[in-house]
Design a protein around this motif. Structure first.
Motif, mmCIF file in Angstrom:
data_model
loop_
_atom_site.group_PDB
_atom_site.id
_atom_site.type_symbol
_atom_site.label_atom_id
_atom_site.label_comp_id
_atom_site.label_asym_id
_atom_site.label_seq_id
_atom_site.Cartn_x
_atom_site.Cartn_y
_atom_site.Cartn_z
ATOM 1 N N LEU A 597 18.826 92.501 21.803
ATOM 2 C CA LEU A 597 18.627 91.059 21.860
ATOM 3 C C LEU A 597 19.202 90.386 20.609
ATOM 4 O O LEU A 597 19.763 89.287 20.682
ATOM 5 C CB LEU A 597 17.130 90.757 21.990
ATOM 6 N N GLY A 598 19.077 91.060 19.465
ATOM 7 C CA GLY A 598 19.631 90.492 18.238
ATOM 8 C C GLY A 598 21.146 90.335 18.313
ATOM 9 O O GLY A 598 21.698 89.340 17.844
ATOM 10 N N ALA A 631 13.246 85.708 25.871
ATOM 11 C CA ALA A 631 13.150 87.173 25.851
ATOM 12 C C ALA A 631 12.404 87.642 24.612
ATOM 13 O O ALA A 631 11.562 88.546 24.683
ATOM 14 C CB ALA A 631 14.553 87.782 25.901
ATOM 15 N N ALA A 632 12.693 87.026 23.468
ATOM 16 C CA ALA A 632 11.986 87.398 22.245
ATOM 17 C C ALA A 632 10.499 87.091 22.365
ATOM 18 O O ALA A 632 9.645 87.869 21.944
ATOM 19 C CB ALA A 632 12.590 86.651 21.046
ATOM 20 N N SER A 633 10.201 85.926 22.976
ATOM 21 C CA SER A 633 8.794 85.574 23.201
ATOM 22 C C SER A 633 8.135 86.570 24.118
ATOM 23 O O SER A 633 6.973 86.947 23.928
ATOM 24 C CB SER A 633 8.710 84.161 23.789
ATOM 25 N N VAL A 838 26.117 99.508 14.812
ATOM 26 C CA VAL A 838 27.398 98.991 14.310
ATOM 27 C C VAL A 838 27.589 97.534 14.712
ATOM 28 O O VAL A 838 28.006 96.687 13.905
ATOM 29 C CB VAL A 838 28.564 99.864 14.836
ATOM 30 N N MET A 839 27.250 97.221 15.963
ATOM 31 C CA MET A 839 27.477 95.874 16.462
ATOM 32 C C MET A 839 26.643 94.857 15.691
ATOM 33 O O MET A 839 27.127 93.780 15.326
ATOM 34 C CB MET A 839 27.133 95.823 17.961
ATOM 35 N N LEU A 840 25.378 95.196 15.393
ATOM 36 C CA LEU A 840 24.525 94.290 14.634
ATOM 37 C C LEU A 840 25.043 94.111 13.205
ATOM 38 O O LEU A 840 25.040 93.009 12.650
ATOM 39 C CB LEU A 840 23.090 94.827 14.602
ATOM 40 N N LEU A 933 16.662 88.170 14.740
ATOM 41 C CA LEU A 933 16.690 87.051 13.807
ATOM 42 C C LEU A 933 17.801 86.092 14.202
ATOM 43 O O LEU A 933 18.935 86.503 14.478
ATOM 44 C CB LEU A 933 16.939 87.555 12.379
ATOM 45 N N THR A 934 17.483 84.805 14.202
ATOM 46 C CA THR A 934 18.519 83.809 14.429
ATOM 47 C C THR A 934 19.320 83.617 13.147
ATOM 48 O O THR A 934 18.951 84.105 12.064
ATOM 49 C CB THR A 934 17.908 82.469 14.850
#
Length: 953
Positions: A597-598, A631-633, A838-840, A933-934
């Motif tokens: 999701l991040g 989704a985070a909620s 890696v992507m994050l 995290l946004t």
């Protein structure tokens, strides 16, 4: 005439003029027309003038054609707009390109507002799939298509429509859809009514318990028949369809059958009994009701077959029973006597002749009281008999009593009389069974002293003891009186079955008939009507010269209560274990899901920043960000449900949230459901407002589903409660305190007991596919439990369901007003970013660099440690993930702090049950955050860690 004709000879053939044309073209190319001779110029001018006249004539004809075309087009537009059918043109994407006035009227929208609107906006959600399939077949096959669905006009009720579509070319572009819309609501209503009536008639035909058949009078075969017709003879429907009357008739020949049918067709009806042969060969008695019926101008025979085999057997059994009864009454030793409502003897068996000395001929027709009652009792007997005739009440009827009677010789007898009332077609009769107990009376005197000793022991026994003969209580102890609420005087002579709950009486009778001596549990019935658990054990003993039953009654209410409490505790333990198991599962997937999701959240923000602010793609990415936030909620709710993490809770009064949730629900519920809400609470609770809203919506949605087809009342109440230890009941783990109670009740069908025990189980649901996942009540249970509260469910079949949710009240002030939103902070410092995803890592590097920072990333915690060891002063802040192979984030932070004690470190995790924020801060880590995290949250964390580092040089 064209331009080439101007340069032809008079006979139309090319000649000098053609040469002139060529010469003119050459001079035009050279720009030297002055070289033409006068004759050539005059000839050229003449031809041009002729050509001009011809062009003017052609222009006049063209203007007339254009005028005719405009008139035709206006006529077409008028017909197009006022057509009784809606016409519209759709793009391949389903947008409305053009529409007539009828279409705008049907959809209740101005025509200009329809343009560029998606047609699906006006199609009911339930019928969207029908329309998508319609369009798919149209564009795939290019063949005209038609379908029926419901359209939803603006601010109006939906209606049924028929759509007829075809493809039309569009100047080389993608083909367009030409569609006609017809309102077929009335047709649908008529069609549904016809179908309902046809179904009703077919149900009546099929559900008839008798066989119903339609018979062809000529061929004697079955044109139609219901299920009962073939089942009562043991045939399948396919087998029976191949048969005729002669194939099942067992008494009549084919000729007899033909004559019978002819009689029915002639007289209009015939009722008769016959025999049918079943598929197994068994013969069945049948009553046939045949009627001649005109069916669409064709005469047919309508037959009803009623199987009367059981009735015939019952009649035969009745005759046999009467014969047996005569044999019994003539051979039994007890006198059997019957009298009518006038008190006259109507039956007198041989035993009565022997007992009283009168023959049957002498006794029948005589007054029974005057015949056998001693003179001193006759007046009392006659008064009691008259009272019974007037009121229907008498102590003798339905009981066994002892009386004194008189023999024909005048000698008195001690008798035992069992009397019953029996109405029949001729009137009313009392039937008595009389035993001569004179000898028994003498024996009873000798037993009296022994019985007195027995009674002392009898009354000293624990529990109730009763002695009964055929259910009639002969004796009992005081324990039975204490248990049942009757006095001993009331119990003696009572039918003992009155002490047994009605639904257990047949069981007790069967136990008595089988002379069962083992103890068994049933339910008793006290004098005040209350039902209670009872343990019974009986045995057969001799008593006063005959065999009777002695039975021990034990009230096991306390034992049952203890057992039920133990079962409830066991159920609560199992439920707790289930919730712990699902919590472990939720925690296990949270980390990976938050990483995914991040990445979605971060790259979406990056993509959005690369687009113009008002671009269509930017708006779409806003929707993606909204979905990420939901989704985070959802993950936070699942973790709260599993009690793996705490949501953000604040002191609040839930009344306004409950009101808003009910207000939001009202438009989504049908008018058949009445909503009533009562908000009467002033206390604070510590909760997440989203959770309170979710609980109200979930409970109200469940109540709506329970009343969806029948309608009813939905009652929502919020009130303050203070519960003591006795009020908490089975909630043994709760401490007495103040609560805020949310109650949601419905008037639906209720919840069966076998389902009620599982309603809080995850994924358990009784709803059809598409209406529930089985997680709603489980999540509510998890949320309420994490708040330190509890939820209670009360339900009764046919009377609805009530959920009561108890939130612990708190004594705190409300939060201060929220501060205005701040701008996203930026910086120029150097950041070491560590994450095994890696992507994050790459995504957050790009985000931080856009904010002005210098970022070095590592996807291995060991490599990151080596880089930090080589140049520890090169970095201003470290951002690391917690869950990584080889070395966790907290271990990496501990070793970095050993090298450089005051380096600001931010620890991020998708989820961890092994470490808390307090433990992280105690180790020297500056900040602790949960993924995803946004961009703003990440920037704020980094800035906060860097600015806090100014206190640690």
């Amino acid at each position: 005439m064209n331009s080439d004709d101007a340069f032809c000879d008079n006979d139309g053939q090319p000649g000098k003029q053609a040469n002139l044309k060529q010469r003119v073209n050459e001079l035009l190319a050279q720009g030297n027309l002055a070289a033409l001779s006068l004759a050539e110029t005059q000839a050229l001018l003449h031809e041009l003038q002729s050509h001009q006249v011809e062009l003017e004539l052609q222009n006049g004809e063209l203007r007339r054609a254009q005028s005719d075309l405009a008139i035709s087009q206006a006529r077409y537009c008028n017909l197009y707009d006022v057509a009784p059918v809606g016409y519209c043109t759709l793009s391949q994407e389903g947008s409305i390109l053009n529409a007539n006035l009828t279409t705008a009227t049907l959809l209740n929208v101005a025509r200009q507002e329809l343009i560029d609107q998606p047609i699906t906006r006006f199609i009911c959600k339930e019928d969207q799939d029908v329309f998508y399939l319609h369009c798919k077949q149209l564009f795939q096959t290019a063949a005209p298509q038609a379908c029926e669905l419901r359209l939803l006009p603006a601010n109006s009720a939906p209606f049924w429509a028929r759509l007829e579509s075809s493809l039309a070319p569009n100047d080389g572009n993608a083909p367009e859809c030409r569609m006609a819309l017809s309102d077929i609501t009335e047709h649908k209503l008529v069609e549904q009514a016809l179908e309902k009536e046809s179904t009703r008639r077919r149900v009546l035909f099929e559900q008839s318990p008798d066989g119903v058949l339609i018979l062809d009078p000529e061929t004697q075969r079955f044109l139609d028949f219901n299920t009962a017709a073939h089942r009562q003879l043991g045939y399948s429907r396919e087998e029976f369809a191949q048969l005729g009357v002669a194939d099942v008739e067992a008494m009549e020949t084919r000729e007899d059958i033909g004559a019978r049918i002819a009689q029915v067709m002639r007289d209009g009806k015939a009722d008769f009994e016959t025999m049918h042969r079943a598929r197994s060969g068994e013969l069945r008695n049948v009553l046939v009701l045949a009627r001649a019926v005109d069916f669409h101008g064709r005469p047919i025979c309508h037959c009803v077959w009623r199987d009367i085999t059981e009735r015939k057997c019952a009649e035969s059994a009745l005759r046999e029973s009467e014969a047996r009864l005569r044999a019994i009454t003539e051979t039994v030793n007890e006198a059997i006597v019957a009298m009518d409502e006038r008190g006259l003897v109507t039956f007198w068996n041989p035993a009565a002749e022997r007992m009283f000395g009168y023959t049957s001929d002498e006794a029948v027709g005589m007054n029974l009281h005057q015949l056998i009652a001693p003179q001193r009792y006759q007046q009392a007997f006659q008064a009691a008999f008259s009272r019974y005739l007037q009121t229907g009440q008498g102590k003798a009827v339905g009981a066994t009593i002892e009386l004194q009677a008189r023999h024909k010789t005048g000698r008195e007898l001690s008798i035992e009389l069992s009397l019953a009332a029996h109405p029949d077609q001729r009137g009313w009769h009392a039937i008595g069974v009389v035993r001569d107990v004179s000898e028994r009376k003498k024996s009873e005197e000798t037993l009296r002293e022994s019985e007195e000793r027995f009674r002392v022991l009898h009354d000293a026994s624990f529990g109730g003891i009763v002695i009964h003969d055929q259910g009639v209580i002969l004796d009992c102890n005081q324990g039975l009186a204490d248990i049942t609420g009757y006095s001993r005087q009331e119990l003696i002579g009572m039918d003992g079955l009155k002490l047994i709950a009605p639904h257990w009486r047949e069981t007790v009778l069967e136990k008595i008939r089988q002379q069962v001596e083992q103890a068994y549990d049933i339910e008793g019935l006290r004098k005040d009507g209350t039902v209670f658990p009872l343990n019974v054990r009986g045995s057969t003993i001799p008593y006063k010269g005959r065999l009777v039953r002695v039975t021990e009654f034990r009230d096991i209410t306390e034992r049952r209560r203890a057992e039920e409490e133990r079962k409830n505790l066991q159920r609560q333990l199992v439920q707790s274990q289930k919730m712990e198991a699902i919590g472990a599962l939720a925690g296990g997937i949270a980390h990976d899901f938050n990483n995914i999701l991040g990445a979605v959240l971060g790259y979406t923000e990056l993509a959005k920043r690369a687009l113009p602010q008002q671009s269509l793609a930017g708006k779409s990415l806003d929707k993606v960000l909204e979905a990420c936030d939901r989704a985070a909620s959802l993950v936070r709710q699942i973790l709260a449900f599993s009690r793996q993490t705490d949501s953000e809770r604040v002191p609040l009064r839930p009344g306004q949230i409950v009101k808003e949730a009910v207000k939001l629900l009202r438009p989504t519920l049908p008018s058949t459901i009445v909503i009533k809400h009562t908000i009467d609470s002033s206390r604070l609770i510590l909760a997440d407002p989203t959770h309170i809203h979710q609980i109200v919506v979930n409970l109200c949605t469940n109540a709506f589903h329970a009343m969806e087809h029948t309608g009813g009342k939905l009652d929502v109440t919020l009130t303050d409660r203070e519960l003591g230890r006795d009020d908490l009941g089975q909630q043994w783990a709760m401490e007495p305190r103040k609560f805020v109670m949310l109650a949601v009740g419905d008037t639906g069908p209720g919840i069966p007991a076998e389902i009620k025990a599982r309603i809080f189980d995850p994924y358990f649901t009784t709803k059809e596919i598409g209406k529930g996942t089985g997680m709603g009540l489980a999540i509510i249970h998890g949320i309420v439990s994490s708040y330190g509260g509890f939820i209670d469910c009360t339900s009764e079949l046919g009377k609805g369901t009530l959920f009561e949710v108890y939130f612990p009240a708190v004594e705190q002030a409300l939060d201060a007003p929220l501060q205005p939103a701040e701008m996203i902070p930026m910086g120029k410092e150097r950041i070491l970013y560590v994450d095994d995803e890696v992507m994050l890592a790459e995504m957050n590097k790009e985000i931080l660099e856009q904010l002005g920072y210098q970022v070095e990333i590592h996807t291995s915690s060991q490599e990151a440690l080596a880089a930090f060891q080589n140049t520890p002063d090169q970095f201003d802040v470290v951002v690391t993930d917690q869950t990584m192979p080889g070395m966790t984030g907290i271990d990496l932070a501990r070793r970095m702090l050993q090298i450089r004690p005051h380096i600001p470190i931010i620890l991020c995790t998708g989820h961890s049950t092994l470490i808390t924020q307090e433990q992280v801060k105690a180790l020297g880590v500056r900040e602790f955050a949960l993924k995803p995290l946004t961009r703003k949250e990440l920037a704020t964390l980094v800035r906060k860690a860097l600015d806090g580092n100014q206190q640690h040089p």
